[in-house]
Design an enzyme around this catalytic site. Structure first.
Site, PDB file in Angstrom:
ATOM      1  N   LEU A  89       0.831  -1.208   0.000  1.00  0.00           N
ATOM      2  CA  LEU A  89       0.000   0.000   0.000  1.00  0.00           C
ATOM      3  C   LEU A  89       0.860   1.251   0.000  1.00  0.00           C
ATOM      4  CD1 LEU A  89      -2.596  -0.963   2.749  1.00  0.00           C
ATOM      5  CD2 LEU A  89      -3.063  -0.664   0.320  1.00  0.00           C
ATOM      6  N   GLY A  90       2.023   1.145   0.618  1.00  0.00           N
ATOM      7  CA  GLY A  90       2.872   2.324   0.706  1.00  0.00           C
ATOM      8  C   GLY A  90       3.990   2.097   1.689  1.00  0.00           C
ATOM      9  N   GLY A 127       5.488   3.232   5.255  1.00  0.00           N
ATOM     10  CA  GLY A 127       5.201   3.948   6.495  1.00  0.00           C
ATOM     11  C   GLY A 127       6.493   4.390   7.138  1.00  0.00           C
ATOM     12  N   GLY A 128       6.404   4.884   8.331  1.00  0.00           N
ATOM     13  CA  GLY A 128       7.561   5.430   9.028  1.00  0.00           C
ATOM     14  C   GLY A 128       8.745   4.483   9.052  1.00  0.00           C
ATOM     15  N   PHE A 129       8.504   3.206   9.257  1.00  0.00           N
ATOM     16  CA  PHE A 129       9.664   2.336   9.427  1.00  0.00           C
ATOM     17  C   PHE A 129       9.583   1.044   8.615  1.00  0.00           C
ATOM     18  CE2 PHE A 129       6.723   1.899  12.992  1.00  0.00           C
ATOM     19  CZ  PHE A 129       6.318   0.594  12.828  1.00  0.00           C
ATOM     20  N   GLY A 130       8.844   1.069   7.546  1.00  0.00           N
ATOM     21  CA  GLY A 130       8.823  -0.142   6.732  1.00  0.00           C
ATOM     22  C   GLY A 130       7.658  -0.114   5.776  1.00  0.00           C
ATOM     23  N   ASP A 136       4.790  14.476  14.027  1.00  0.00           N
ATOM     24  CA  ASP A 136       4.930  14.311  12.580  1.00  0.00           C
ATOM     25  C   ASP A 136       3.563  14.335  11.910  1.00  0.00           C
ATOM     26  OD1 ASP A 136       6.288  14.135  10.235  1.00  0.00           O
ATOM     27  OD2 ASP A 136       6.698  11.993  10.351  1.00  0.00           O
TER      28      ASP A 136
END
Ligand SMILES: *[C@@H]1O[C@H](CO)[C@@H](O)[C@H](O)[C@H]1NC(C)=O
Ligand SMILES: *[C@@H]1O[C@H](CO)[C@@H](O)[C@H](O)[C@H]1NC(C)=O
Ligand SMILES: *[C@@H]1O[C@H](CO)[C@@H](O)[C@H](O)[C@H]1NC(C)=O
Length: 813
Positions: free
Chosen positions: A502-503, A505-508, A621
């Site tokens: 899907l995309g 994210g912050g860390f994976g 954030d």
């Protein structure tokens, strides 16, 4: 000659007097057969309150009401009482009259229950506390008072509750809408069943209850009485009267308590220096799901900081096994083993909860010991449990429940011991009483710790052997975050197929998954070689697992296997806000109503993080790509990788490592590494302006016209603020609402922290009437920003000078 001249002067004077008289009765008193016409007002002696005809909001109907006389916008925004809320007048030719016998009429119609006593020489008087009273001219006793017929507002000195001698029941009823004061959906009343308490009703459904007034200081269901001000709260419960009241006498506070259209009860305190109302919630309904009445049904305990939020007390099981992950929708529990009253073999388990269970069917025994109480419960085959508490009017009483225990709530600082009756078989594993108590506590502790510790597989696996940890994702109401099998996740994502990504994210990477039963989930997989990632993963687990709010994305479960660390969330079919907002085709779907709804939702989610959740959290954030949208376009804040919590007394934190996203970052954070709730407020302000304009706020471009904040300010200053609006919604918007939102956005991005509003004010400003006054934002600190070169985080991000913005005026209109 002379006589006619005098006559002429006299007539002129008379006409003059009549004219004055037509527009104001500059007095606080109405006498019999004197009309108060539409356009005239009664004003209390110190001019605090005024009474007269008004039209609320956009309505053209005329009502007789009382409002704050001296506050800005008083008549339109702070009506505290309405006489004819259900029977408005349609024209401006109405009049209020006091009849010779002491009844009040509007256009000759009696509009409220009036005293049946006939007065000889009545006067009607508007007092400085906002009470409109009728009495004999020579007496100080009121024959009738508006305080006995509250609408949606409780003023200082007003009683919420009962006069048992006359049967008078005073409750608050919300307005139907901002434009319509007729009785709306919610009623806040004091109810006398069982042990008296305040209840919030919507029709015949109980939405919230306060619990009894305990220890002489507060309702047991409120964490604390909410006001940081020097107010006195009281609850009186005797044979003549049962009521709640607060009092500002001896202080200079201007304070009102309001039941609003959404069912929220709020205390408003007027802050002279800011010219605004400061607002505190009286109760957590409907912000906190666990405050919803009987959220977890019979014998179910609600804990806001774990998922699922409902589970059964020891010795009980869920009534009907429900599908994960919607299992907590209508939750309820039943006994594992039936009670055995005849054999006298039942015992008690002690649980420590946040407040007393529902007491409307409970029996109160004043002044008996705990032992005696236990004995009475055992003798009564209906008894399901008992507790001791210091209840108003009863001293140190004992409470016995004879129905199922409902509305049980856990908190971080539970204080109320409840002794729950259980069959011997269900008590067996815990033989002595004190270990029972500890065991329940340790179960709760395990939940909390298991979430923190699930990043440490070692600890996890040692707990994994215990019965507490539940292996199956179809949890049955046990006590922890669902642990998912690796194989389930492999299956759900077709072995983490690229097509399911899907995309990022912050860390994976984030994958879409589908469970065997059809439920869609979002799966965040920590990259194996990320070092930063582990901190953020840990952060995410610690925070989001403890937070529950409809505007925060929900963590459903986790999986740890070898190096793999995975978090599972509810799936958001509409993806992230930036994908809509900055995409020329998709943003067509975002009409103004939707955009406003998204702004409001983000504001509520952020308010919860900052002020209402147990942890107080700075997100750090906040940006369009971290706002996810569900199928109904409800926004949910996600990505807590950078979030920090702060202590009660801590308001600012300084860090050397400035991480976050330029464009959303407040100056003091970007430059000095100082972050606080107010830096989140700044990011929120940027978001508002992005949502309205459909443009990104870019900071580090040499073209200043792309700097959205500058553009917004300039347009606002030129009185052309609507030019900021995304051209795509130019035919679907409400101009006043858009202008208010831009105003609020600009307030949020002001340079000085202390000038930016806190989120509770933002939520209120968003919800207020279109014509409620707003503060004007101060000039943005562009010059300061753009003449400074710095390298806070990265040398590439140079700030370009920005000289062509010239600001001439100090405020933006
Ligand atoms: C008082 O006078 C009004 C108007 O004349 C009348 O409608 C009302 O019934 C009277 N009330 C009593 C208690 O006599
Ligand atoms: C509120 O007060 C009114 C007037 O006394 C009464 O008719 C109504 O039943 C009350 N509602 C509740 C929920 O107590
Ligand atoms: C009650 O006691 C009797 C005799 O000791 C026993 O037979 C019976 O099963 C007991 N009942 C329950 C419900 O435990």
């Amino acid at each position: 000659m002379i006589i006619s001249k005098v006559m002429a002067q006299f007539v002129t004077l008379l006409i003059f007097l009549l004219l004055i008289f037509r527009y104001s009765i500059a007095a606080d008193t109405l006498i019999p057969n004197q009309l108060l016409r539409d356009g005239q007002t009664l004003v209390s002696a110190k001019e605090t309150f005024a009474l007269g005809f008004f039209s609320p909001g956009r309505s053209k109907n005329r009502y007789v009401g009382i409002w704050y006389n001296k506050l800005p916008g008083g008549q339109t925004t702070t009506v505290v009482w309405v006489a004819n809320r259900s029977s408005p007048l349609s024209g401006t030719n109405g009049s209020l009259e006091l009849n010779g016998n002491g009844t009040l009429t509007i256009n000759s119609m009696v509009f409220l229950p009036m005293s049946s006593v006939t007065l000889d020489n009545p006067v009607a008087l508007l007092l400085d506390d906002g009470n409109f009273v009728i009495r004999e001219a020579n007496s100080s006793e009121f024959a009738w008072q508006s305080f006995d017929y509250p609408t949606d507002t409780l003023l200082s000195g007003m009683k919420l509750g009962w006069d048992l001698r006359t049967g008078l029941n005073r409750n608050l009823t919300s307005w139907r809408s901002k434009d319509d004061p007729s009785p709306g959906s919610y009623v806040l009343s004091i109810d006398l069943e069982g042990i008296s308490q305040a209840n919030l009703w919507s029709g015949s459904t109980k939405k919230w209850r306060s619990g009894p007034w305990t220890d002489g200081v507060k309702f047991s269901n409120l964490e604390e009485m909410p006001l940081p001000y020097n107010l006195r709260f009281g609850f009186v419960d005797n044979k003549d009267e049962v009521y709640y009241m607060y009092n500002t006498t001896g202080t200079k506070l201007v304070c009102r308590m309001l039941l609003d259209q959404s069912g929220m009860t709020k205390h408003f305190v007027w802050i002279e220096s800011t010219g605004m109302w400061n607002i505190n919630l009286f109760m957590n309904y409907p912000v906190n799901q666990c405050q919803e009445y009987s959220r977890c049904g019979s014998y179910g305990v609600c804990a806001i900081d774990v998922w699922p939020i409902c589970r059964c007390l020891q010795g009980f099981k869920p009534k009907s096994p429900q599908e994960w992950p919607i299992m907590d929708v209508s939750f309820s529990c039943e006994r594992l083993t039936a009670l055995d009253c005849k054999n006298r073999s039942d015992g008690f388990m002690t649980v420590t909860l946040a407040s007393l269970p529902e007491t409307s069917n409970a029996i109160l025994y004043p002044n008996i010991s705990q032992n005696e109480c236990r004995g009475r419960c055992l003798k009564n085959c209906m008894c399901t449990g008992y507790a001791t508490a210091n209840i108003s009017g009863a001293g140190n009483g004992c409470i016995i429940w004879v129905t199922e225990l409902i509305d049980l709530r856990m908190s971080s600082h539970p204080t109320q011991d409840i002794f729950v009756r259980l069959a011997a078989a269900d008590l067996a594993p815990m033989s002595n009483k004190s270990s029972k108590k500890n065991q329940f506590k340790s179960v709760v502790l395990i939940i909390v710790f298991s979430m923190v510790a699930l990043i440490i597989p070692l600890i996890y696996s040692s707990w994994g052997k215990k019965k507490m940890i539940h292996k199956d994702i179809r949890g049955n109401g046990e006590f922890e975050l669902a642990q998912l099998q690796w194989s389930t996740l492999m299956e759900a994502t077709y072995n983490f197929a690229k097509t399911n990504i899907l995309g990022k994210g912050g860390f994976g990477l984030v994958y879409k998954g589908k469970l065997a039963d059809g439920h869609e989930i979002a799966i965040k997989r920590l990259s194996k070689n990320s070092t930063q990632g582990i901190d953020e993963f840990e952060n995410e687990v610690t925070f989001i697992a403890k937070l529950q709010h409809r505007n925060l994305v929900r963590l459903l479960g986790y999986c740890i296997k070898g190096d793999e660390k995975i978090l599972v969330y509810e799936y958001m079919p509409n993806g992230s806000l930036d994908a809509f907002l900055f995409d020329n085709e998709k943003k067509d779907h975002l009409d103004w109503q939707t955009r406003f709804h998204i702004i409001e939702g983000i504001a509520r989610g952020l308010l919860y993080l900052h002020q209402d959740s147990r942890l107080r959290i700075i997100h750090r954030d906040l940006k369009a790509s971290n706002i996810l949208l569900n199928i109904e376009m409800n926004p949910k804040i996600s990505d807590f990788g950078l979030a920090r919590n702060f202590g009660d007394h801590e308001t600012m934190i300084r860090t050397r490592k400035v991480i976050g996203t330029y464009g959303y970052m407040a100056l003091e954070y970007a430059l000095d590494g100082v972050f606080s709730m107010k830096s989140d407020v700044f990011s929120f302000g940027v978001l508002i302006l992005e949502i309205i304009s459909g443009q990104r706020n870019r900071v580090f471009l040499s073209n200043p016209h792309l700097y959205l904040l500058g553009k917004a300010w300039r347009l606002c200053n030129d009185g052309k603020v609507l030019d900021l609006l995304d051209p795509l919604i130019r035919n679907s918007f409400s101009a006043t609402q858009v202008m208010r939102c831009i105003n609020i956005g600009l307030l949020c991005v002001q340079e000085k922290l202390e000038d930016r509003p806190i989120m509770s004010s933002v939520v209120i400003m968003l919800a207020a009437n279109d014509d409620a006054p707003l503060l004007q934002p101060k000039e943005l600190g562009f010059k300061a920003i753009f003449s400074t070169k710095h390298d806070a985080a990265s040398n590439q991000n140079e700030l370009h000078s920005f000289n062509d913005i010239t600001i001439t005026e100090q405020t933006c209109r």
